[in-house]
Scaffold this motif. Structure first.
Motif, PDB file in Angstrom:
ATOM      1  N   TYR A  23       0.891  -1.195   0.097  1.00 22.74           N
ATOM      2  CA  TYR A  23      -0.035  -0.016  -0.149  1.00 22.74           C
ATOM      3  C   TYR A  23       0.728   0.996  -0.221  1.00 22.74           C
ATOM      4  CZ  TYR A  23      -4.000  -2.940   0.815  1.00 22.74           C
ATOM      5  OH  TYR A  23      -4.917  -3.930   0.537  1.00 22.74           O
ATOM      6  N   PHE A  24       0.970   1.793  -1.063  1.00 23.22           N
ATOM      7  CA  PHE A  24       1.863   3.194  -1.277  1.00 23.22           C
ATOM      8  C   PHE A  24       0.759   4.260  -1.735  1.00 23.22           C
ATOM      9  CE2 PHE A  24       5.229   0.187  -2.373  1.00 23.22           C
ATOM     10  CZ  PHE A  24       6.238   0.614  -1.369  1.00 23.22           C
ATOM     11  N   GLY A  25       0.412   5.035  -0.770  1.00 27.34           N
ATOM     12  CA  GLY A  25      -0.515   6.069  -1.251  1.00 27.34           C
ATOM     13  C   GLY A  25       0.003   7.323  -1.513  1.00 27.34           C
ATOM     14  N   SER A  26       0.429   7.926  -0.535  1.00 21.89           N
ATOM     15  CA  SER A  26       1.181   9.331  -0.540  1.00 21.89           C
ATOM     16  C   SER A  26       2.482   9.131  -1.049  1.00 21.89           C
ATOM     17  CB  SER A  26       1.064  10.421   0.614  1.00 21.89           C
ATOM     18  OG  SER A  26       1.549   9.667   1.896  1.00 21.89           O
ATOM     19  N   THR A  27       3.250   7.867  -0.672  1.00 26.66           N
ATOM     20  CA  THR A  27       4.583   7.544  -1.077  1.00 26.66           C
ATOM     21  C   THR A  27       5.034   7.878  -2.507  1.00 26.66           C
ATOM     22  OG1 THR A  27       4.750   6.206   0.780  1.00 26.66           O
ATOM     23  CG2 THR A  27       6.754   5.927  -0.683  1.00 26.66           C
ATOM     24  N   ASP A  28       5.918   8.475  -2.723  1.00 26.18           N
ATOM     25  CA  ASP A  28       6.172   8.714  -4.113  1.00 26.18           C
ATOM     26  C   ASP A  28       7.182   8.046  -4.653  1.00 26.18           C
ATOM     27  OD1 ASP A  28       5.969   9.863  -6.756  1.00 26.18           O
ATOM     28  OD2 ASP A  28       6.953  11.821  -6.184  1.00 26.18           O
ATOM     29  N   ILE A  29       6.897   6.734  -5.616  1.00 26.66           N
ATOM     30  CA  ILE A  29       7.463   5.777  -5.861  1.00 26.66           C
ATOM     31  C   ILE A  29       7.504   5.665  -7.404  1.00 26.66           C
ATOM     32  CG2 ILE A  29       8.108   4.582  -3.830  1.00 26.66           C
ATOM     33  CD1 ILE A  29       5.899   2.826  -4.716  1.00 26.66           C
ATOM     34  N   ALA A  30       8.751   5.116  -8.179  1.00 22.10           N
ATOM     35  CA  ALA A  30       8.731   5.205  -9.552  1.00 22.10           C
ATOM     36  C   ALA A  30       8.199   3.964 -10.201  1.00 22.10           C
ATOM     37  CB  ALA A  30      10.060   5.333 -10.031  1.00 22.10           C
ATOM     38  N   LEU A  31       7.871   3.826 -11.504  1.00 20.79           N
ATOM     39  CA  LEU A  31       7.317   2.589 -12.225  1.00 20.79           C
ATOM     40  C   LEU A  31       8.635   1.793 -12.318  1.00 20.79           C
ATOM     41  CD1 LEU A  31       5.613   4.021 -15.586  1.00 20.79           C
ATOM     42  CD2 LEU A  31       4.675   2.875 -13.399  1.00 20.79           C
ATOM     43  N   SER A  32       8.435   0.397 -12.297  1.00 20.08           N
ATOM     44  CA  SER A  32       9.479  -0.364 -12.734  1.00 20.08           C
ATOM     45  C   SER A  32       9.358  -0.747 -14.004  1.00 20.08           C
ATOM     46  CB  SER A  32       8.955  -1.797 -11.856  1.00 20.08           C
ATOM     47  OG  SER A  32       7.738  -2.385 -12.196  1.00 20.08           O
ATOM     48  N   ASP A  33      10.200  -1.676 -14.395  1.00 17.03           N
ATOM     49  CA  ASP A  33      10.302  -2.105 -15.787  1.00 17.03           C
ATOM     50  C   ASP A  33       8.971  -2.773 -16.192  1.00 17.03           C
ATOM     51  OD1 ASP A  33      12.747  -1.154 -16.320  1.00 17.03           O
ATOM     52  OD2 ASP A  33      13.510  -3.160 -16.072  1.00 17.03           O
ATOM     53  N   GLU A  34       8.445  -3.653 -15.262  1.00 18.77           N
ATOM     54  CA  GLU A  34       6.989  -4.241 -15.585  1.00 18.77           C
ATOM     55  C   GLU A  34       6.125  -3.089 -15.769  1.00 18.77           C
ATOM     56  OE1 GLU A  34       3.850  -7.310 -13.379  1.00 18.77           O
ATOM     57  OE2 GLU A  34       5.778  -6.808 -12.353  1.00 18.77           O
ATOM     58  N   GLY A  35       5.979  -2.018 -14.810  1.00 17.85           N
ATOM     59  CA  GLY A  35       5.156  -0.952 -15.052  1.00 17.85           C
ATOM     60  C   GLY A  35       5.166  -0.231 -16.358  1.00 17.85           C
ATOM     61  N   ARG A  36       6.366  -0.117 -16.925  1.00 21.35           N
ATOM     62  CA  ARG A  36       6.382   0.645 -18.207  1.00 21.35           C
ATOM     63  C   ARG A  36       5.890  -0.416 -19.221  1.00 21.35           C
ATOM     64  NH1 ARG A  36      10.612   2.517 -15.398  1.00 21.35           N
ATOM     65  NH2 ARG A  36      12.264   1.071 -15.674  1.00 21.35           N
ATOM     66  N   THR A  37       5.889  -1.539 -19.081  1.00 23.59           N
ATOM     67  CA  THR A  37       5.309  -2.480 -19.958  1.00 23.59           C
ATOM     68  C   THR A  37       3.820  -2.342 -19.906  1.00 23.59           C
ATOM     69  OG1 THR A  37       7.256  -3.955 -19.889  1.00 23.59           O
ATOM     70  CG2 THR A  37       5.111  -4.884 -20.740  1.00 23.59           C
ATOM     71  N   GLN A  38       3.390  -2.464 -18.767  1.00 30.81           N
ATOM     72  CA  GLN A  38       1.618  -2.094 -18.463  1.00 30.81           C
ATOM     73  C   GLN A  38       1.237  -0.812 -18.925  1.00 30.81           C
ATOM     74  OE1 GLN A  38       1.944  -2.634 -14.233  1.00 30.81           O
ATOM     75  NE2 GLN A  38       1.345  -4.715 -14.346  1.00 30.81           N
ATOM     76  N   ALA A  39       2.051   0.233 -18.870  1.00 29.76           N
ATOM     77  CA  ALA A  39       1.711   1.436 -19.389  1.00 29.76           C
ATOM     78  C   ALA A  39       1.643   1.446 -21.097  1.00 29.76           C
ATOM     79  CB  ALA A  39       2.837   2.509 -18.894  1.00 29.76           C
ATOM     80  N   ASN A  40       2.839   0.915 -21.602  1.00 20.04           N
ATOM     81  CA  ASN A  40       2.716   0.939 -22.975  1.00 20.04           C
ATOM     82  C   ASN A  40       1.668  -0.083 -23.639  1.00 20.04           C
ATOM     83  OD1 ASN A  40       4.692   2.112 -24.441  1.00 20.04           O
ATOM     84  ND2 ASN A  40       6.208   0.960 -22.823  1.00 20.04           N
ATOM     85  N   ALA A  41       0.948  -1.089 -22.898  1.00 19.91           N
ATOM     86  CA  ALA A  41      -0.160  -1.818 -23.208  1.00 19.91           C
ATOM     87  C   ALA A  41      -1.324  -0.909 -22.871  1.00 19.91           C
ATOM     88  CB  ALA A  41      -0.239  -3.106 -22.265  1.00 19.91           C
ATOM     89  N   ALA A  42      -1.455  -0.310 -21.969  1.00 20.62           N
ATOM     90  CA  ALA A  42      -2.382   0.761 -21.892  1.00 20.62           C
ATOM     91  C   ALA A  42      -2.459   1.951 -22.869  1.00 20.62           C
ATOM     92  CB  ALA A  42      -2.381   1.485 -20.350  1.00 20.62           C
ATOM     93  N   ARG A  43      -1.407   2.343 -23.244  1.00 22.00           N
ATOM     94  CA  ARG A  43      -1.025   3.318 -24.558  1.00 22.00           C
ATOM     95  C   ARG A  43      -1.706   2.673 -25.703  1.00 22.00           C
ATOM     96  NH1 ARG A  43       1.924   3.179 -28.369  1.00 22.00           N
ATOM     97  NH2 ARG A  43       3.705   2.046 -27.373  1.00 22.00           N
ATOM     98  N   ARG A  44      -1.266   1.296 -25.943  1.00 17.22           N
ATOM     99  CA  ARG A  44      -1.949   0.776 -27.385  1.00 17.22           C
ATOM    100  C   ARG A  44      -3.328   0.439 -27.296  1.00 17.22           C
ATOM    101  NH1 ARG A  44       2.901  -1.911 -26.460  1.00 17.22           N
ATOM    102  NH2 ARG A  44       2.238  -3.540 -25.329  1.00 17.22           N
ATOM    103  N   ALA A  45      -4.014   0.216 -25.957  1.00 15.55           N
ATOM    104  CA  ALA A  45      -5.360   0.128 -25.785  1.00 15.55           C
ATOM    105  C   ALA A  45      -6.252   1.470 -25.741  1.00 15.55           C
ATOM    106  CB  ALA A  45      -5.498  -0.673 -24.710  1.00 15.55           C
TER     107      ALA A  45
END
Length: 196
Positions: A23-45
């Motif tokens: 549970y990361f709410g207000s904690t500011d953490i970056a995307l992982s490599d997997e997260g970038r892959t998920q973001a690219n899949a969202a972009r394509r959708a």
């Protein structure tokens, strides 16, 4: 002056802090490599045309996802679309919370609207904040079809404010997409949703 007619709500991708289990709410953490892959899949959708604004939470995991989806377009940061502050529970798993704070954990699981995260934000305060961000977006008068990249709690709250419908607790998944559409009767409805 135009009114909002549809909103595509996108949850950020996985993070270096494992947002899939922590549970990361207000904690500011970056995307992982997997997260970038998920973001690219969202972009394509998401169709590349027909959206007149991209709005994002200011937290890194959201705006990094938005930057991938934006395809070079500008991104508007909306401070009120950041995730709820989990207080002392930031960064913990559900199991860690249950074992360290079992009574409050049970209260949280009951889902009361007045629940306050220990050392963090109340659900009612969070809902008011998210609604304030939505009203600010509506009041612009120049946005009809935005993409909003944010967090699970923000997306669930926006969907409920707009439509009165509650998304299942496990939704949206990381990188997941929820469409909200205003129909001719001026009422909002949830359309297609899922993970690309």
């Amino acid at each position: 002056m135009v009114e909002l007619s549809r909103i595509v709500l996108v949850r950020h991708g996985e993070t270096v802090g494992e947002s899939s289990i922590r549970y990361f709410g207000s904690t500011d953490i970056a995307l992982s490599d997997e997260g970038r892959t998920q973001a690219n899949a969202a972009r394509r959708a998401i169709p590349g045309v027909g959206y007149d604004r991209i709005v994002s939470s200011p937290l890194s995991r959201a705006w990094q996802t938005a930057a991938i989806i934006a395809r070079g377009r500008s991104i508007q940061l909306e401070h009120d679309f950041r995730e709820i502050d989990f207080g002392h529970w930031e960064g913990l798993t559900a199991e860690e919370i249950a074992s360290s704070d079992s009574v409050v954990y049970q209260d949280w699981q009951r889902g009361g609207a007045d629940f306050m995260y220990p050392g963090g934000e109340s659900r009612t305060g969070f809902r008011s904040r998210v609604e304030r961000g939505l009203r600010r977006l509506e009041a612009r008068g120049d946005t009809e079809s935005p993409i909003v990249v944010a967090h699970k709690g923000v997306i669930r709250t926006l969907a409920e404010i707009l439509t009165g419908e509650t998304i299942p607790r496990d939704q949206p998944q990381l990188g997941g997409i929820v469409h909200a559409i205003r129909r001719s009767d001026d009422r909002w409805h949830l359309g297609r949703r899922g993970t690309p």
